[in-house]
Design a protein around this motif. Structure first.
Motif, PDB file in Angstrom:
ATOM      1  N   LYS C  44       0.750  -1.164   0.007  1.00  0.00           N
ATOM      2  CA  LYS C  44      -0.007   0.016  -0.020  1.00  0.00           C
ATOM      3  C   LYS C  44       0.734   1.403  -0.052  1.00  0.00           C
ATOM      4  O   LYS C  44       0.642   2.169  -0.701  1.00  0.00           O
ATOM      5  N   SER C  45       1.866   1.452   0.825  1.00  0.00           N
ATOM      6  CA  SER C  45       2.775   2.606   1.118  1.00  0.00           C
ATOM      7  C   SER C  45       3.224   2.537  -0.339  1.00  0.00           C
ATOM      8  O   SER C  45       3.654   3.634  -0.752  1.00  0.00           O
ATOM      9  N   THR C  46       3.860   1.753  -1.056  1.00  0.00           N
ATOM     10  CA  THR C  46       4.716   1.752  -2.161  1.00  0.00           C
ATOM     11  C   THR C  46       3.831   2.174  -3.152  1.00  0.00           C
ATOM     12  O   THR C  46       4.218   3.226  -3.903  1.00  0.00           O
TER      13      THR C  46
ATOM     14  N   SER E 142       7.862  -2.466   5.672  1.00  0.00           N
ATOM     15  CA  SER E 142       6.608  -1.707   5.532  1.00  0.00           C
ATOM     16  C   SER E 142       6.408  -1.303   7.236  1.00  0.00           C
ATOM     17  O   SER E 142       6.999  -1.752   8.090  1.00  0.00           O
ATOM     18  N   GLY E 144       3.800  -1.576   9.197  1.00  0.00           N
ATOM     19  CA  GLY E 144       3.279  -2.837   9.921  1.00  0.00           C
ATOM     20  C   GLY E 144       4.142  -3.827  10.487  1.00  0.00           C
ATOM     21  O   GLY E 144       4.267  -4.552  11.387  1.00  0.00           O
ATOM     22  N   GLN E 145       5.406  -4.149   9.274  1.00  0.00           N
ATOM     23  CA  GLN E 145       6.257  -5.135   9.480  1.00  0.00           C
ATOM     24  C   GLN E 145       7.058  -4.614  10.612  1.00  0.00           C
ATOM     25  O   GLN E 145       7.641  -5.469  11.545  1.00  0.00           O
TER      26      GLN E 145
HETATM   27  N1  LIG Z   1      13.415  -0.066   0.591  1.00  0.00           N
HETATM   28  C1  LIG Z   1      12.885  -1.449   0.545  1.00  0.00           C
HETATM   29  N2  LIG Z   1      13.789  -2.399   0.217  1.00  0.00           N
HETATM   30  C2  LIG Z   1      13.263  -3.510   0.300  1.00  0.00           C
HETATM   31  N3  LIG Z   1      11.861  -4.129   0.560  1.00  0.00           N
HETATM   32  C3  LIG Z   1      11.196  -3.047   0.823  1.00  0.00           C
HETATM   33  C4  LIG Z   1      11.491  -1.732   0.724  1.00  0.00           C
HETATM   34  N4  LIG Z   1      10.278  -1.075   0.973  1.00  0.00           N
HETATM   35  C5  LIG Z   1       9.355  -1.830   1.028  1.00  0.00           C
HETATM   36  N5  LIG Z   1       9.768  -3.105   1.098  1.00  0.00           N
HETATM   37  C6  LIG Z   1       8.835  -4.128   1.024  1.00  0.00           C
HETATM   38  O1  LIG Z   1       8.076  -4.076   0.235  1.00  0.00           O
HETATM   39  C7  LIG Z   1       6.557  -4.750   0.910  1.00  0.00           C
HETATM   40  C8  LIG Z   1       5.567  -3.649   0.544  1.00  0.00           C
HETATM   41  O2  LIG Z   1       5.660  -2.653   1.454  1.00  0.00           O
HETATM   42  P1  LIG Z   1       4.798  -1.479   1.772  1.00  0.00           P
HETATM   43  O3  LIG Z   1       5.371  -0.499   2.562  1.00  0.00           O
HETATM   44  O4  LIG Z   1       4.237  -0.798   0.592  1.00  0.00           O
HETATM   45  O5  LIG Z   1       3.566  -2.139   2.701  1.00  0.00           O
HETATM   46  P2  LIG Z   1       2.260  -1.639   3.119  1.00  0.00           P
HETATM   47  O6  LIG Z   1       1.212  -2.025   2.463  1.00  0.00           O
HETATM   48  O7  LIG Z   1       2.373  -0.170   3.326  1.00  0.00           O
HETATM   49  O8  LIG Z   1       2.586  -2.164   4.704  1.00  0.00           O
HETATM   50  P3  LIG Z   1       2.023  -1.355   5.964  1.00  0.00           P
HETATM   51  O9  LIG Z   1       0.299  -1.336   6.311  1.00  0.00           O
HETATM   52  O10 LIG Z   1       2.529  -2.408   7.057  1.00  0.00           O
HETATM   53  O11 LIG Z   1       2.554  -0.235   6.185  1.00  0.00           O
HETATM   54  C9  LIG Z   1       6.832  -5.131   2.206  1.00  0.00           C
HETATM   55  O12 LIG Z   1       7.042  -6.442   1.981  1.00  0.00           O
HETATM   56  C10 LIG Z   1       8.226  -4.488   2.454  1.00  0.00           C
HETATM   57  O13 LIG Z   1       8.909  -4.997   3.197  1.00  0.00           O
END
Ligand SMILES: Nc1ncnc2c1ncn2[C@@H]1O[C@H](COP(=O)(O)OP(=O)(O)OP(=O)(O)O)[C@@H](O)[C@H]1O
Ligand SMILES: Nc1ncnc2c1ncn2[C@@H]1O[C@H](COP(=O)(O)OP(=O)(O)OP(=O)(O)O)[C@@H](O)[C@H]1O
Ligand SMILES: [Mg+2]
Ligand SMILES: [Mg+2]
Lengths: 254, 219, 336, 219, 336
Positions: C44-46, E142, E144-145
């Motif tokens: 999501k954040s990505t 992320s 949450g992680q």
């Molecule tokens: N700079 C990075 N290097 C390696 N992996 C990354 C990087 N940034 C994000 N990820 C990985 O990409 C995936 C998506 O991350 P993202 O931050 O978009 O998740 P999210 O949906 O926002 O989660 P949350 O609700 O926990 O914030 C995750 O598995 C994360 O570990």
């Protein structure tokens, strides 16, 4: 006195001093005379000798009091600066000192000897050692670039310790012998007479001088400086101050 | 104890000279070092506006200037000094090499401080459409202020050490007094007094720096 | 307004690669309040960071307001970004600046005069309930207060698009509600497009008109919020929906001869006294097993899970009646 | 062009001496500066284990040592140097003042780097019941590594500058060769070669430092 | 286990003072899962930080496990802290260390052998669903992680007390649920006392046995979770409760002759087919206005807001019947 200063009425002399006691001697013995004559003397002191001649060449100094004739000539050639000796001044002679040995004969093979780093002073030091038969040097060597590489014969395989001038005395305990400039001995609690060997006579080449650009040689202020150094007043000051015990006086004073 | 060759006037003159050497060189050094440090951070690979050409010039230039021993630097740039201040000797002439000496040093400290700013801050700036200049001016510099103050404190104290060499070109100052009288003429009184003055200088600057940095960090 | 075409984002480190986004296609229209929901790490954040190009896609196109961002020069990108406000998951406030300064930053960057900045900051701070904390520094604020500062900052320059990465996750429900109400108001009044990432279905429920559900870098479901709530197609979506409709929680233990049905009552049907009629008219015994009232974007929905027993035909008749009254009746199966 | 008084052997000796001066002094300086910098951070008011007494000694001591111009420092500590290495002259003797010069400088850089670590990290450490030593070793140092590497790079290059003064006590080295032949004897060839060697030294160390810091920061 | 006596915490900056906590008295017993809920800025984080003495009280005593923390030496405090795990609102992970290293840190600090640390870390990572991310760095995770890494770290050393500052606020409901289930399990199996700050009533609902509601540095209400849910005394509490029981949302528009009542059905009463009997037995017309099924710590509660109409006496009789069946009946007043 650059052109506008010397040519005008203000009578300013800009003097540069390097390492040594020559500035103090000037302040105590010469400055009063020049000031009486109406000169405004600006003194710049340098913690090393190297920039004085370039500064005089560029016109930032009128007069330098730190060097001897051979160095002046040699550096003058290097810099392309036409300088001349104005007059000789009382000079502190170099000597060979030791805390470990009482006599020159105690020298052994491989003894350690402190020598100065800068070329002119090293040149003098080697002349001293040559005079006691310890080394031979390249007679064609230039004073301005003289280095240990110009030592052609080292009778006792002496190990040279090339140090800053002031350091020689401080680290005397760590070597067998040290060539030390007279001014350091003077300002310490030692006597020049305690040397195992002293520059016997300082010749024309090694006696300290006041120097000016050749073009200024005949100016009034230059003559006034020279006569101040030759004055009775100055002689009395030097002879009456035990700072200068053991110093070598200008040849023309005799 | 009070057996010294130095007059009170000489002491005062030296203090004034050191003030001048330090003040002017520091200001000059910051004027060079701060932009240069910023340039290094901004143009580095992965920086705010990566620029290989600029970085690959600025970085070695800083290195080259920092490579040259100060005494050599002083002499090597004499023609330049003369061009700038009209003479190669005296206090003003010493300031030019001092600036050149401390500028690149400050640049490195600035670089290090700015690199420590949280990446999230730069992201926030970018998300607002901030220009590289704005990112630096409005985000990086404020966030790094406390670290920058400590860096500048380190730099000015390092600079004070360098001013002691000003005597090579007749620049004077407290440090030179210490060398010429304390070191070269074994004048213990001068040695003690000059070092005491330097200690007071340094202690004062460090305390002020620490205070200001803590103030900015609000702890 | 915003269009993602075949967007993929792969992170590589050492020998490992992580595919954060995998072939995303998405269209967000002007005026949408678009919710993105998904588990932690779903991407999501990505996704949201691609929209203002804080992150560049590994492949695919991102188009904002008709411009493909990949083709833009840095200064053109800055232009685009100025029109996009962003609320960060981790706030990203300047620690060295006061709350007021942080909030006013986008205006300062835009070169607005001081009094204008001050007036707007005061207005924004009042709005997020921090009117007396303008002179504080972020380190002196609680987590929720920081988030509110981040929200105020993102709104400062009246952006055309607002990206919210978990903008209310650190906030209590009251504050969340007031923030969401504001978002809805600016969406309506200024026609601002909002993209909102959340893991709270209640946020989606409250203001989003459209929703995408993400899982493992994919969008697994997308559509109108109401549809998603009532008919979640994907298991993940269902899991999210059940968080606010607890009725879906566990299968109802079924007794022989009983039928378990789920009624969805909304719109006109809400006026029907259906519960009164099942016994007298159809002789059905009714037991309320679970019940929920939810509002999806101000639309009231009453969901009941009933145990019905009676003559087999009677149950069918009862259900027929309910359906005729406009109530959706679903047979509860044991595996949901 | 190749008109020089310096032999190849002298060049090689000088390089070896600089290597020795730099290597030993840097290690010594880090051994003093790192703990000292940590001490300053740990005992400062509001630090990990605030200790007025220790801080109020350590802080001024660093200032005092940093106040003394290097050449004076070299002379002032001669008795100490002699005690440690048995002589006051030569390469080994130059190392003692170099360590004393760079140690407190490193301490300040370390202090600055450690102070930049996020307070939350220290809190996390404290919440785990980490001892002050563990906080430093397990939390502060790892988090500050990239900044520390850049600081150490800055320090070692500063140290290289100081080694040029080693000649005062007969310490030799490339910088001294530059001064004694290049500068004092107008040997342009030596000047150019020595400065080139120094530039290579510096460029190498800075590149390595930048690389290592970037590596640690993973960007 | 944990006792706060007359605790006050005042922050002073420049001339301003902020009273984050004001005369707090609180007792948390061994084995409690104690929830602290309140609006943003209420003082929740400050309160929890006092328990492991990250923050010192301005006045008052904090007692943990019989020890007054203010009297302890630094090394004694460290002993106490080793027994207390903490999950931070902002994670506070080491950026320079891998996920595994971060999680294993408390064990490394305790000097555990390497293989033991590794085994425990693997176990914890699997638990929080990050088994394949041990070698990642926090910046690659992320939001949450990261939070999950923080949770795993806090659990690593099997603490006696676990302090959770918004431990699940960045997590999606599924992950939240599994984390909460774990907390509950460790609470039961290892008898760990848990203090849990949250702004989500659903978290309280799911696992807390006791709750304190904070506002403006005060505890405005405190008690058993079930009681708080059914009979919120303070307006703030009510506001929180209504977030999961949407029935309280707005007053029901009342029509003359109708009575609006709120039924709370739990325990044995859930088996009573009361809805079937109101019409046939009492002649009441019944309309379900709102309904909710909630589980407070696995206890099912059905709440209905009904509109009843019929003969005045009949309504009373119906209500009397409902009450006799063990159902709590409350008259809805227009102002709730
Ligand atoms: N700079 C990075 N290097 C390696 N992996 C990354 C990087 N940034 C994000 N990820 C990985 O990409 C995936 C998506 O991350 P993202 O931050 O978009 O998740 P999210 O949906 O926002 O989660 P949350 O609700 O926990 O914030 C995750 O598995 C994360 O570990
Ligand atoms: N270091 C500080 N200096 C000044 N004020 C502070 C400081 N830390 C906290 N506060 C203030 O104390 C109050 C309570 O803060 P606290 O962090 O305990 O709130 P909270 O209940 O955890 O809120 P949230 O849910 O938003 O995290 C807030 O008003 C906050 O701004
Ligand atoms: Mg995220
Ligand atoms: Mg908090």
């Amino acid at each position: 006195a650059n052109d506008d200063a010397a040519g005008g009425d203000s009578k300013t002399i800009r003097v540069g001093f390097g390492v040594g006691l020559y500035e103090q001697m000037f302040r105590d013995g010469i400055l009063p005379i020049l000031e009486d004559e109406g000169y405004d003397v600006k003194i710049t002191s340098f913690s090393q000798n190297l920039q004085l001649n370039p500064a005089m060449k560029e016109g930032s100094l009128d007069l330098t009091i730190f060097q001897n004739t051979s160095y002046m000539d040699s550096v003058g050639a290097e810099l392309g600066s036409d300088m001349s000796r104005l007059n000789f001044i009382p000079s502190a002679p170099q000597g060979l000192y030791s805390d470990k040995f009482k006599s020159l004969d105690d020298v052994k093979d491989g003894a350690t000897v402190t020598v100065p780093q800068d070329p002119a002073t090293l040149h003098r030091a080697m002349a001293l050692l040559e005079s006691i038969g310890w080394v031979k040097t390249n007679p064609d060597a230039d004073v301005a670039t003289f280095s240990l590489n110009d030592v052609t014969e080292n009778k006792y395989n002496l190990e040279w310790k090339s140090l800053d001038l002031a350091q020689a005395l401080t680290s005397l305990a760590d070597v067998d012998f040290a060539v030390i400039n007279g001014n350091y001995i003077t300002t310490s609690d030692r006597l020049i007479s305690s040397a195992l060997a002293v520059e016997k006579t300082m010749d024309e080449q090694t006696q300290l001088i006041t120097s000016v650009l050749t073009k200024d040689l005949d100016t009034d202020w230059a003559k006034d400086v020279a006569s101040a150094y030759d004055s009775q007043e100055f002689r009395e000051y030097v002879e009456g101050d035990d700072t200068y015990v053991g110093w070598v006086m200008p040849p023309n004073w005799k | 104890m009070f057996n010294t060759q130095v007059t009170l006037e000489q002491f005062l003159t030296s203090i004034a000279q050191t003030g001048q050497l330090l003040g002017v060189s520091f200001v000059g050094g910051v004027l060079i070092g701060l932009p240069l440090g910023i340039l290094l951070v901004a143009t580095r690979p992965g920086g705010i506006t990566p620029n290989k050409a600029v970085y690959n010039i600025a970085n070695p230039v800083v290195n080259i200037v920092r490579s040259v021993p100060f005494i050599i630097l002083m002499v090597a740039i004499i023609p330049f000094t003369r061009l700038i201040v009209g003479t190669s000797i005296g206090t003003t002439a010493a300031i030019v090499p001092l600036i050149l000496y401390i500028g690149p040093f400050i640049a490195r400290l600035v670089e290090n401080s700015l690199l420590e700013v949280d990446r999230g801050i730069v992201e926030a700036a970018e998300s607002m459409g901030a220009s590289p200049f704005q990112i630096i001016w409005r985000f990086l510099l404020p966030e790094a202020t406390s670290s920058l103050i400590l860096s500048m404190t380190t730099a000015i104290i390092g600079l004070l050490g360098a001013t002691a060499m000003a005597g090579v070109v007749g620049g004077g100052g407290i440090g030179d007094l210490a060398i010429v009288f304390g070191y070269q003429r074994f004048d213990t009184f001068v040695m003690v007094v000059t070092v005491a003055i330097l200690v007071i200088f340094v202690q004062g600057m460090q305390s002020f720096g620490n205070f200001a940095a803590r103030r900015v960090r609000r702890d | 307004m915003i269009q993602l075409r075949n967007v993929t984002k792969v992170y590589t480190r050492a020998k490992k690669t992580i595919t954060a986004l995998d072939g995303i296609n998405l269209q967000i229209d002007k005026g949408d309040i678009f919710g993105v929901i998904g588990y932690s790490g779903a991407g999501k954040s990505t996704l949201i960071r691609l929209i203002n190009y804080l992150e560049r896609p590994t492949s695919g196109d991102v188009e904002v307001d008709g411009l493909v961002l990949g083709d833009r020069s840095p200064s053109q990108l800055r232009e685009v970004k100025r029109e996009i406000g962003m609320i960060f998951q981790h706030f990203n406030l300047l620690e060295s600046r006061t709350v007021s300064h942080n909030v006013g930053m986008p205006l300062i960057l835009a070169g607005k005069p001081k009094h204008e900045v001050e007036a707007r900051v005061a207005e924004l701070l009042a709005f997020v309930g921090l009117e007396d904390r303008g002179a504080s520094y972020p380190s002196e604020l609680s987590g929720g207060q920081k988030q509110r500062v981040g929200i105020a900052r993102a709104l400062a320059s009246n952006p055309k698009i607002l990206l919210c990465d978990e903008a209310t996750s650190a906030l209590d429900p009251e504050t969340t509600r007031s923030i969401l109400a504001l978002l809805q108001r600016i969406n309506r009044e200024l026609n601002i497009t909002i993209v909102l990432i959340t893991h709270e279905m209640s946020v989606i429920q409250e203001i989003c008109n459209r929703v995408a559900v993400m899982e493992n870098g994919h969008i697994v479901e997308e559509g109108r919020a109401l549809d998603i709530f009532l008919r979640p197609g994907h298991q993940t979506t269902r899991n999210f929906v059940r968080t606010i409709m607890s009725i879906d929680d566990e299968p109802v233990a079924q007794v022989d001869g009983e039928r378990v049905v789920r009624l969805e009552v909304l719109g006109d049907a809400l006026g029907e006294p259906f519960i009164d009629r099942l016994k007298p008219d159809f002789g059905l015994r009714t037991h309320i097993e679970r019940a929920n009232t939810v509002y999806v974007q101000q639309t009231k929905i009453l969901v009941l899970v009933l145990r019905l027993s009676g003559e087999p035909g009677a149950i069918d008749a009862g259900i027929a009646y309910l359906e005729s009254a406009g109530i959706t009746v679903l047979e509860e199966s044991a595996d949901v």
